[in-house]
Design a protein around this motif. Structure first.
Motif, short mmCIF file in Angstrom:
data_model
loop_
_atom_site.label_atom_id
_atom_site.label_comp_id
_atom_site.label_asym_id
_atom_site.label_seq_id
_atom_site.Cartn_x
_atom_site.Cartn_y
_atom_site.Cartn_z
N ASP A 15 79.99 4.73 15.21
CA ASP A 15 80.62 5.29 16.41
C ASP A 15 79.58 5.95 17.33
OD1 ASP A 15 82.72 5.86 18.08
OD2 ASP A 15 83.43 7.60 16.96
N GLY A 16 79.87 5.97 18.62
CA GLY A 16 79.03 6.72 19.56
C GLY A 16 78.21 5.85 20.50
N ARG A 19 79.03 6.93 24.15
CA ARG A 19 78.42 8.21 24.52
C ARG A 19 76.91 8.08 24.68
NH1 ARG A 19 81.69 11.30 19.96
NH2 ARG A 19 82.33 9.14 19.61
N ARG A 66 91.29 -1.17 24.39
CA ARG A 66 90.29 -0.78 25.41
C ARG A 66 90.42 -1.69 26.63
NH1 ARG A 66 84.89 1.40 22.30
NH2 ARG A 66 86.05 2.72 20.86
MG MG Z 1 84.26 5.81 19.50
#
Ligand code: MG
Ligand code: IPE
Ligand code: IPE
Length: 231
Positions: A15-16, A19, A66
């Motif tokens: 994850d990430g 970001r 998404r």
């Molecule tokens: Mg995520």
């Protein structure tokens, strides 16, 4: 009870990526692209420590929600990164398997997955399971449907009946689940299989996760005492 040896099966919620990209003013798809680049180094680091199974959560059944442009870029990135990395992974003795529902995937993704599975099927160094279009609840529903079609006596149904009908039927349960980017949730990942997994969350974003993060995670694992309900 003694300290843990290194785990046999590590499962990672990667994850990430978004970001990582946003912090740099880059597009989210650039983050996903960067996220695929460290996979080989991470696998090597686990393999060097004797880990035999690595499962990577790459696309969840919920990720279809998404924006279409992001879903499309994740699909095409999957095909291109498989195309680019398959020969190297194969030459390192990595056996690739897919966990998830193939049925609703675009044809080119299905074909790429099939190519990975057939080319690497006799490799023995490390098993890499790619959870793609994977959802833990869907997996359990599928197993229950299959079981019901076999018309068992309800009183005879055991945990083993369910386990042996999951995508993971040939894989031991994960000893450790790692989640990058700091969240503290499973997000529908291996919800049956992780009943007794050691959970580890790091703030490192997936594109930055490297050999030193692998060492840190394994170090933390070695300090845990696994009790399985015993004293
Ligand atoms: Mg995520
Ligand atoms: C993980 O990165 C990759 C997938 C879920 C496909 P994210 O895209 O979830 O990154 P964040 O959480 O938005 O930073
Ligand atoms: C989990 O990450 C799925 C993958 C890493 C493939 P998400 O970013 O989709 O999870 P949530 O939405 O934050 O729970």
């Amino acid at each position: 009870m003694g300290k843990n040896k290194d785990p046999r099966h590590v499962a990672i919620i990667m994850d990430g990526n978004g970001r990582w990209a946003t912090h740099r003013g880059l597009t989210r798809s650039t983050g996903h692209e960067k996220g695929t680049l460290n996979i080989q180094n991470v696998l090597r680091a686990f393999s060097d420590r004797g880990v035999a199974f690595v499962t990577l959560y790459a696309f969840s059944t919920e990720n279809w929600n998404r924006p279409q442009s992001e879903v499309d870029s994740l699909m095409s990135l999957t095909v291109s990164s498989i195309t680019e990395q398959l020969d190297q992974l194969n030459s390192e003795g990595i056996k690739i398997t897919h966990l998830g529902e193939k049925f609703s995937l675009p044809t080119d993704v299905k074909q790429a997955i099939k190519r990975c599975e057939s080319l690497t099927s006799s490799n023995e160094k490390l098993v890499l399971n790619i959870a793609f279009n994977y959802g833990g609840r869907t997996e359990i529903v599928k197993a229950v449907k299959q079981l019901l079609e076999e018309n068992p006596h309800p009183e005879e149904i055991t945990e083993e009946h369910i386990s042996s009908r999951l995508y993971t039927k040939e894989i031991p349960d994960p000893d450790m689940i790692i989640r990058t980017a700091g969240e503290m949730r499973l997000s529908n990942f291996l919800i049956w299989q992780s009943a007794y997994s050691e959970y580890y969350s790091t703030n490192t974003l997936w594109p930055d996760f490297d050999e030193s993060d692998v060492a840190e995670a394994l170090d933390e694992y070695s300090k845990r005492t696994r009790k399985f309900g015993e004293l």
